[in-house]
Motif scaffolding. Sequence first.
Motif, PDB file in Angstrom:
ATOM      1  N   UNK A 185      -5.004   8.388  18.488  1.00  0.00           N
ATOM      2  CA  UNK A 185      -5.414   7.098  17.009  1.00  0.00           C
ATOM      3  C   UNK A 185      -5.321   7.121  15.973  1.00  0.00           C
ATOM      4  N   UNK A 186      -7.148   7.255  15.628  1.00  0.00           N
ATOM      5  CA  UNK A 186      -6.945   7.815  14.396  1.00  0.00           C
ATOM      6  C   UNK A 186      -5.803   8.588  13.231  1.00  0.00           C
ATOM      7  N   UNK A 187      -5.098   9.556  13.573  1.00  0.00           N
ATOM      8  CA  UNK A 187      -4.434  10.414  12.929  1.00  0.00           C
ATOM      9  C   UNK A 187      -4.123   9.039  12.368  1.00  0.00           C
ATOM     10  N   UNK A 188      -2.755   8.681  13.733  1.00  0.00           N
ATOM     11  CA  UNK A 188      -1.781   7.520  13.421  1.00  0.00           C
ATOM     12  C   UNK A 188      -1.581   7.231  12.267  1.00  0.00           C
ATOM     13  N   UNK A 189      -3.421   6.124  13.173  1.00  0.00           N
ATOM     14  CA  UNK A 189      -3.805   4.810  11.918  1.00  0.00           C
ATOM     15  C   UNK A 189      -3.873   5.334  10.509  1.00  0.00           C
ATOM     16  N   UNK A 190      -4.012   6.455   9.982  1.00  0.00           N
ATOM     17  CA  UNK A 190      -4.025   7.643   8.715  1.00  0.00           C
ATOM     18  C   UNK A 190      -2.709   7.516   8.151  1.00  0.00           C
ATOM     19  N   UNK A 191      -1.204   8.258   9.078  1.00  0.00           N
ATOM     20  CA  UNK A 191      -0.422   8.654   7.990  1.00  0.00           C
ATOM     21  C   UNK A 191      -0.062   6.971   7.855  1.00  0.00           C
ATOM     22  N   UNK A 192       0.071   6.104   8.678  1.00  0.00           N
ATOM     23  CA  UNK A 192       0.222   4.598   8.249  1.00  0.00           C
ATOM     24  C   UNK A 192       0.060   4.344   7.274  1.00  0.00           C
ATOM     25  N   UNK A 193      -1.498   4.421   6.667  1.00  0.00           N
ATOM     26  CA  UNK A 193      -2.225   4.231   5.224  1.00  0.00           C
ATOM     27  C   UNK A 193      -1.459   5.084   4.210  1.00  0.00           C
TER      28      UNK A 193
END
Length: 332
Positions: free
Chosen positions: A13-21
């Motif tokens: 989820x951290x990686x996903x959030x980073x992608x969206x940022x």
Amino acid sequence: MNYYIIGMGYMGLERHNAMQKINKKYNLVGFYDPNIEFIIYKGKKLFSDIRIDEKKFTKYKIGFCIISLPHYLIKNAILKVLSLKIKKKIKILIEKPYGLNFEEAQYIDKNINPKIHKVFIGLNYRFFPAIQKMINYIKLSRYGNLLSLHLFMGHGHEPGIENTWQLKKNKAGGGVIIDPGIHLLNLVNYLCKDLKIKHVEKINKFWKQGIEEDSVLIFTSKKIPLIVVNLSITKWRSTFEINLNGDKKYVIIKGRDRSYGNQVYYEGERWGWNKFKKRQRETEKKVEFSNYKVFQEELRFVLGNKKSKFLKPCNSREALKTMKLIKRIYSF
């Protein structure tokens, strides 16, 4: 760009959030995690796939896949992705380590088709701002001839961790040397290509799960004659510190965000107290970094959005060398 995630736990989820940022146009087309029913994505429920589906990778022309799983599940997941019959080139980021051990990493590496797959491992400490600065200055010989490097990292996990896979050798691959130690060992390996192991000390006095809890490792190399790595999972105050000594200047780096505190870069001159007629601490240059998004920085390099003369993301070949170093340490 369409991307896919295997393992949507905390790190996934951290990686996903980073992608969206980085770019909201990056599109998560799906994820696979048997323990997560769904996540909320763009205001709607996105349910986990029931398997890693080749048709989805082909249909959506997935260009990037993130694998974020417990160590013992990495091998099967990455081999599944590597076996997909896809023609489009794909980048893959595997959360560290590169499998359970060197043998697994070697087997995975042999299954990579360089014409299709570009594989990276999430060994990202080089992307912390103070460490980036240190690496750049080493390349520019700012510190002079390097004399010694000391790295220290410790934390205390949490009550009950002994009942999870994280402290089981057959599921984690080892103890503090492989996690979180692999991050520091990769950094040392990144700086020095000819490491020789001089001493390995390991103790197991608290968790008593058959894995090393505290370790002191001593190396030597042509570039840095003395390197000491101190690792612990029995430190009740999270600690991160790097000390680099050159014959012209020295560097001290403390912290790495979150419970470790803001990252701070200190730089001082040899005998600065004599030159500036002040106490040595008062002569140091200090730069503090707060709330730094290291995952975003790493992903920018992996995806090719950012480049540097001295800095590259950790690819599979480099990670394989670090896994081999870990095998040498355990065999010493």
